[in-house]
Write a protein that holds these residues in place. Structure first.
Motif, mmCIF file in Angstrom:
data_model
loop_
_atom_site.group_PDB
_atom_site.id
_atom_site.type_symbol
_atom_site.label_atom_id
_atom_site.label_comp_id
_atom_site.label_asym_id
_atom_site.label_seq_id
_atom_site.Cartn_x
_atom_site.Cartn_y
_atom_site.Cartn_z
ATOM 1 N N TYR A 124 13.299 -6.577 -11.995
ATOM 2 C CA TYR A 124 12.667 -5.588 -11.129
ATOM 3 C C TYR A 124 11.784 -4.652 -11.936
ATOM 4 O O TYR A 124 12.061 -4.369 -13.094
ATOM 5 C CB TYR A 124 13.736 -4.762 -10.411
ATOM 6 N N LEU A 125 10.735 -4.179 -11.304
ATOM 7 C CA LEU A 125 9.909 -3.122 -11.883
ATOM 8 C C LEU A 125 9.859 -1.990 -10.865
ATOM 9 O O LEU A 125 9.181 -2.104 -9.838
ATOM 10 C CB LEU A 125 8.496 -3.623 -12.198
ATOM 11 N N GLN A 126 10.608 -0.950 -11.144
ATOM 12 C CA GLN A 126 10.598 0.223 -10.290
ATOM 13 C C GLN A 126 9.448 1.120 -10.717
ATOM 14 O O GLN A 126 9.389 1.548 -11.873
ATOM 15 C CB GLN A 126 11.922 0.985 -10.397
ATOM 16 N N MET A 127 8.546 1.390 -9.809
ATOM 17 C CA MET A 127 7.355 2.177 -10.122
ATOM 18 C C MET A 127 7.384 3.468 -9.306
ATOM 19 O O MET A 127 7.360 3.418 -8.070
ATOM 20 C CB MET A 127 6.092 1.377 -9.812
ATOM 21 N N ASN A 128 7.473 4.571 -10.008
ATOM 22 C CA ASN A 128 7.496 5.888 -9.369
ATOM 23 C C ASN A 128 6.246 6.684 -9.744
ATOM 24 O O ASN A 128 5.542 6.324 -10.689
ATOM 25 C CB ASN A 128 8.741 6.661 -9.800
ATOM 26 N N SER A 129 6.001 7.738 -9.021
ATOM 27 C CA SER A 129 4.857 8.612 -9.287
ATOM 28 C C SER A 129 3.573 7.803 -9.435
ATOM 29 O O SER A 129 2.803 7.999 -10.383
ATOM 30 C CB SER A 129 5.099 9.437 -10.560
ATOM 31 N N LEU A 130 3.357 6.920 -8.510
ATOM 32 C CA LEU A 130 2.205 6.020 -8.599
ATOM 33 C C LEU A 130 0.892 6.782 -8.484
ATOM 34 O O LEU A 130 0.792 7.797 -7.775
ATOM 35 C CB LEU A 130 2.303 4.945 -7.528
ATOM 36 N N LYS A 131 -0.092 6.263 -9.204
ATOM 37 C CA LYS A 131 -1.425 6.851 -9.253
ATOM 38 C C LYS A 131 -2.438 5.828 -8.764
ATOM 39 O O LYS A 131 -2.194 4.612 -8.859
ATOM 40 C CB LYS A 131 -1.765 7.255 -10.688
ATOM 41 N N PRO A 132 -3.577 6.285 -8.296
ATOM 42 C CA PRO A 132 -4.610 5.322 -7.864
ATOM 43 C C PRO A 132 -4.976 4.327 -8.965
ATOM 44 O O PRO A 132 -5.278 3.158 -8.662
ATOM 45 C CB PRO A 132 -5.784 6.224 -7.498
ATOM 46 N N GLU A 133 -4.916 4.755 -10.216
ATOM 47 C CA GLU A 133 -5.254 3.847 -11.315
ATOM 48 C C GLU A 133 -4.203 2.769 -11.544
ATOM 49 O O GLU A 133 -4.402 1.867 -12.363
ATOM 50 C CB GLU A 133 -5.505 4.626 -12.610
ATOM 51 N N ASP A 134 -3.083 2.846 -10.845
ATOM 52 C CA ASP A 134 -2.090 1.776 -10.906
ATOM 53 C C ASP A 134 -2.438 0.628 -9.966
ATOM 54 O O ASP A 134 -1.761 -0.408 -9.977
ATOM 55 C CB ASP A 134 -0.697 2.314 -10.543
ATOM 56 N N LEU A 191 0.855 -1.185 0.000
ATOM 57 C CA LEU A 191 0.000 0.000 0.000
ATOM 58 C C LEU A 191 0.892 1.237 0.000
ATOM 59 O O LEU A 191 1.801 1.355 0.832
ATOM 60 C CB LEU A 191 -0.897 -0.017 1.235
ATOM 61 N N VAL A 192 0.607 2.148 -0.907
ATOM 62 C CA VAL A 192 1.410 3.365 -1.009
ATOM 63 C C VAL A 192 0.490 4.526 -1.370
ATOM 64 O O VAL A 192 -0.551 4.324 -2.016
ATOM 65 C CB VAL A 192 2.528 3.183 -2.060
ATOM 66 N N GLN A 193 0.855 5.702 -0.958
ATOM 67 C CA GLN A 193 0.075 6.881 -1.312
ATOM 68 C C GLN A 193 0.395 7.319 -2.735
ATOM 69 O O GLN A 193 1.488 7.049 -3.259
ATOM 70 C CB GLN A 193 0.376 8.019 -0.343
ATOM 71 N N ALA A 194 -0.549 8.009 -3.330
ATOM 72 C CA ALA A 194 -0.326 8.550 -4.673
ATOM 73 C C ALA A 194 0.936 9.414 -4.682
ATOM 74 O O ALA A 194 1.178 10.187 -3.745
ATOM 75 C CB ALA A 194 -1.533 9.365 -5.113
ATOM 76 N N GLY A 195 1.724 9.239 -5.727
ATOM 77 C CA GLY A 195 2.997 9.945 -5.827
ATOM 78 C C GLY A 195 4.171 9.162 -5.272
ATOM 79 O O GLY A 195 5.326 9.540 -5.474
ATOM 80 N N GLY A 196 3.874 8.079 -4.584
ATOM 81 C CA GLY A 196 4.914 7.268 -3.981
ATOM 82 C C GLY A 196 5.520 6.278 -4.955
ATOM 83 O O GLY A 196 5.205 6.271 -6.152
ATOM 84 N N SER A 197 6.387 5.426 -4.420
ATOM 85 C CA SER A 197 7.117 4.458 -5.231
ATOM 86 C C SER A 197 7.072 3.066 -4.614
ATOM 87 O O SER A 197 6.948 2.920 -3.396
ATOM 88 C CB SER A 197 8.592 4.884 -5.364
#
Length: 124
Positions: A79-89, A10-16
């Motif tokens: 690895y899949l580095q995911m940055n700037s996460l959005k709720p739609e992710d 679980l991460v907040q929007a904008g997180g990684s």
């Protein structure tokens, strides 16, 4: 072939988050390792892929500029580095291996080797 995905959470929007796909059971030098995701009520969709032999990456438009796929030969891990996460992710993320690159709509249906998914939840 065994694939083990991990790293969701679980991460907040904008997180990684960084997802890992540990591969075992064979030599993957001629394979593509893919990441797909499936949100509730939606079809599984392509996210990113990498050629194990050339290190060339491919990304869905939704992932370009935010996600980075990379491999570690020594650890047999992608690895899949995911940055700037959005709720739609928000989705269950699955890794998959195949000798052929599959990136189109419905492409996941042609892939045989899958790992169990890891849940990613992005809160707004």
């Amino acid at each position: 072939v065994q694939l083990q995905a991990s790293g969701g959470g679980l991460v907040q929007a904008g997180g990684s988050l960084r997802l890992s796909c540990a591969a075992s059971g064979r030599t993957f030098s001629t394979y593509y390792i893919h990441w797909f995701r499936q949100a509730p009520g939606k079809e599984r969709e392509f996210v990113a892929a990498i050629s194990w032999s050339t290190d060339s990456p491919w990304y869905a438009d939704s992932a370009k500029g935010r996600f980075t796929i990379a491999r570690d030969n020594a650890k047999n891990t992608v690895y899949l580095q995911m940055n700037s996460l959005k709720p739609e992710d928000t989705a269950v993320y699955h890794c998959a291996a195949d000798p052929i690159l599959h990136v189109g709509s419905g492409a996941y249906k042609r892939i045989y080797h899958w790992g169990k998914g890891t849940h990613v939840t992005v809160s707004s």
